[in-house]
Write a protein that holds these residues in place. Structure first.
Motif, mmCIF file in Angstrom:
data_model
loop_
_atom_site.group_PDB
_atom_site.id
_atom_site.type_symbol
_atom_site.label_atom_id
_atom_site.label_comp_id
_atom_site.label_asym_id
_atom_site.label_seq_id
_atom_site.Cartn_x
_atom_site.Cartn_y
_atom_site.Cartn_z
ATOM 1 N N ALA A 177 12.263 -21.135 178.149
ATOM 2 C CA ALA A 177 11.660 -20.202 177.197
ATOM 3 C C ALA A 177 10.637 -20.935 176.345
ATOM 4 C CB ALA A 177 12.728 -19.575 176.303
ATOM 5 N N VAL A 178 9.624 -20.191 175.923
ATOM 6 C CA VAL A 178 8.624 -20.669 174.977
ATOM 7 C C VAL A 178 8.571 -19.663 173.835
ATOM 8 C CG1 VAL A 178 6.219 -21.298 174.587
ATOM 9 C CG2 VAL A 178 7.273 -21.751 176.806
ATOM 10 N N ALA A 179 8.623 -20.140 172.606
ATOM 11 C CA ALA A 179 8.609 -19.239 171.455
ATOM 12 C C ALA A 179 7.702 -19.785 170.373
ATOM 13 C CB ALA A 179 10.024 -19.043 170.915
ATOM 14 N N ALA A 180 7.112 -18.870 169.620
ATOM 15 C CA ALA A 180 6.189 -19.254 168.553
ATOM 16 C C ALA A 180 6.941 -19.567 167.271
ATOM 17 C CB ALA A 180 5.202 -18.116 168.300
ATOM 18 N N SER A 181 6.273 -20.298 166.374
ATOM 19 C CA SER A 181 6.819 -20.514 165.045
ATOM 20 C C SER A 181 6.938 -19.183 164.315
ATOM 21 C CB SER A 181 5.955 -21.497 164.248
ATOM 22 O OG SER A 181 6.096 -22.798 164.781
#
Length: 432
Positions: A131-135
Motif C-alpha cells: 500500500a501507498v498512502a499520503a500524509s
C-alpha cells in the motif's frame, strides 16, 4: 497469524524469489546464529540506492529491483531484509523512508516517510509493495517513525506544513495518525503537542504514546532551516491513547539543540537523544585535538556538523530530567541516533555515529555503564540498533555496511554472529 495484505502482495509472497527481490544464497546456518535470530529477520531502509548496481546495471535500470518505482524524480529507498539464516533480500520502494517497523504478527511492515508526502506498507517476507498512502493533509510531512498498536493498527508521526514561527505555537504542532496496518487508511488523528514530532513509542500496554519533538523551525527571512538550528520548543510529550489528551510535556529550553529520538519502557524510564548542529568553525573547535587523518562524517552534509549534545533520562512521574554521563562521555555524544531500552537488564543503549560509539546507560540512575568504540572493531558510523529475539544479544549496523552483534549487559562483541551486507546509508533498523 493474520494476513490482510493486498492481492498484489499476496501474489508476491507466493513468488518470493521472483521479480520483487534479488535473493542471495543462504549462508550456512550456525547454531549460535539460530539461537540469536531464531526465526526473526532484520530490516534496514537504505538512503542511496542510486549508488547500487546489480548484474552490471544501475538499480534504476534493473527491472527486478525497480519494478515499484514509477517516477525516478520522486522518492526511492532500498529495503534490505536479512533472514535468520543470513540470506539477503533487497528491493526498492517509492518512499522517502527513515525508519522501518514490522507488525507484531509479522504480517505487514511499514516504511514511514520522513519529510515526504507518502508512506508505504509492504510484505515482510517478499518485500512486495502492499500500500501507498499520503500524509495526513496538504503540506504535511512524514515524521519518520511508526509504532504498531496491536496487529491491525499502526501509528505514524506527522509534521505540520513547514513555516517560520508566526502566530500561536500550536499551529506548528504535529500529529500522530492512527491507520489500518495493511492499507494505511487513516482512522483517527491525535496531536503530539510538539513541533516536528519524530520518534514515537507506545508504553504501558499501549496506554500512553511518548513522542520526541525536534522543536526547530525555519528562519523567518529565508524560510529555511539554519545551522545552528533555531530551536523553539524541543520536547518530550506523553499522550493518553484513550482520548488523545496531553498527560505530560517536558521542554528542554535549549535554543540550538533538537530532541530527536527516544526509548521508553514506562513513564519513569524515558531516554531521549538530543542533536546539535554547528558550522565548520564550530566543529574545528571540537576536533582540534584529533591529530590523525580522518574522513568527513558521511552521515551529514557539508557545513552541517554534529557537535556534542547530552542524552537525557526523563522521569515523567517525578517530572525530572537528568543529563546522562559526565564531561568525557558527553564529548562523544555526537549525532546521537538510535536508542533502545533493554528491560531485562534495565539499560538504555544508544548509537553515536559521528564518534563511532555505542553507549549503555543504567535505567534507574542514568549512569553510563559501557562505552564501546566500534571503529576499533571494524564497524564505522554505528547507526541502527535492535534487540534480538533470544533475549541475550543486540545488533548494531554501520551506516553504509556491516552488522555486528553484542551481548546484552556485558556489551561484548560476538564476532561469529557478525554479518557484512551493504545497506547504502541508513539511520534505523527493525527486527520482526
Amino acid at each position: 497469524m493474520k494476513h490482510r495484505l493486498t492481492r498484489r502482495a499476496l501474489l508476491g509472497r507466493a513468488a518470493a524469489t521472483t521479480a520483487a527481490t534479488i535473493v542471495a544464497a543462504p549462508a550456512a546456518a550456525e547454531p549460535a546464529r539460530d539461537r540469536a535470530f531464531r526465526d526473526a529477520a532484520l530490516y534496514v531502509p537504505g538512503y542511496y540506492p542510486q549508488n547500487g548496481w546489480a548484474n552490471g546495471r544501475p538499480l534504476r535500470q534493473h527491472r527486478q529491483f525497480s519494478r515499484h518505482i514509477r517516477d525516478w524524480d520522486g522518492p526511492a529507498r532500498m529495503l534490505t531484509r536479512i533472514g535468520p539464516d543470513g540470506s539477503i533480500r533487497q528491493t526498492l520502494l517509492p518512499v522517502h523512508a527513515h525508519d522501518v517497523d514490522i507488525s507484531p504478527d509479522r504480517s505487514v511492515g511499514v516504511l514511514c516517510g520522513f519529510e515526504g508526502r507518502t508512506h508505504v506498507a509492504f510484505d515482510p517476507q517478499t518485500l512486495e509493495l502492499a500500500a501507498v498512502a499520503a500524509s495526513v493533509g496538504d503540506g504535511w510531512r512524514g515524521g519518520g517513525h511508526a509504532a504498531y498498536l496491536g496487529e491491525d493498527k499502526v501509528l505514524l508521526s506527522e509534521r505540520a506544513p513547514r513555516a517560520p514561527l508566526n502566530g500561536p505555537l500550536e499551529r506548528h504542532f504535529g500529529k500522530v495518525t492512527i491507520r489500518e496496518a495493511a492499507t494505511l487508511k487513516t482512522l483517527e488523528t491525535y496531536s503530539t503537542y510538539g513541533v516536528d514530532p519524530h520518534e514515537i513509542q507506545l508504553i504501558e500496554g499501549g496506554r500512553y504514546l511518548v513522542a520526541a519533538n525536534y522543536g526547530s523551525l525555519p528562519d523567518l527571512k529565508s524560510r529555511e532551516l539554519t545551522v545552528p538550528r533555531q530551536v523553539i520548543d524541543a520536547s518530550i510529550t506523553v499522550v493518553d491513547m484513550r482520548d488523545g489528551s496531553l498527560v505530560d510535556k517536558y521542554r528542554t529550553g535549549a535554543s540550538d539543540i533538537e530532541l530527536r529520538h527516544l526509548a521508553s519502557g514506562r513513564l519513569d524510564r524515558i531516554f531521549a537523544i538530543q542533536a546539535r548542529l554547528g558550522d565548520d568553525e564550530a566543529v574545528r573547535a571540537v576536533e582540534r585535538g584529533v591529530d590523525e587523518a580522518y574522513p568527513f562524517d558521511i552521515t551529514t552534509d557539508p557545513g552541517a556538523n554534529y557537535l556534542p549534545a547530552a542524552t537525557l533520562r526523563y522521569d515523567a512521574k517525578k517530572k525530572r530530567a537528568t543529563r546522562m554521563g559526565g564531561r568525557n562521555e558527553t564529548a562523544l555524544m555526537r549525532h546521537g541516533l538510535s536508542i533502545i531500552y533493554d528491560e531485562r537488564n534495565d539499560e538504555a543503549i544508544a548509537t553515536y555515529p559521528t564518534a563511532h560509539r555505542v553507549m549503555a546507560f543504567d535505567g534507574a540512575s542514568g549512569a553510563v555503564t559501557a562505552v564501546v568504540d566500534t571503529s576499533r572493531m571494524g564497524l564505522r558510523y554505528p547507526c541502527g540498533i535492535a534487540l534480538l529475539p533470544d533475549g541475550a544479544h543486540y545488533a548494531v549496523t554501520g551506516y553504509w555496511e556491516n552488522l555486528f552483534v553484542f551481548e546484552r549487559r556485558t556489551h561484548r562483541l560476538v564476532r561469529e554472529l557478525c554479518q557484512y551486507p551493504v545497506f547504502f546509508g541508513h539511520s534505523h533498523i527493525s527486527v520482526g
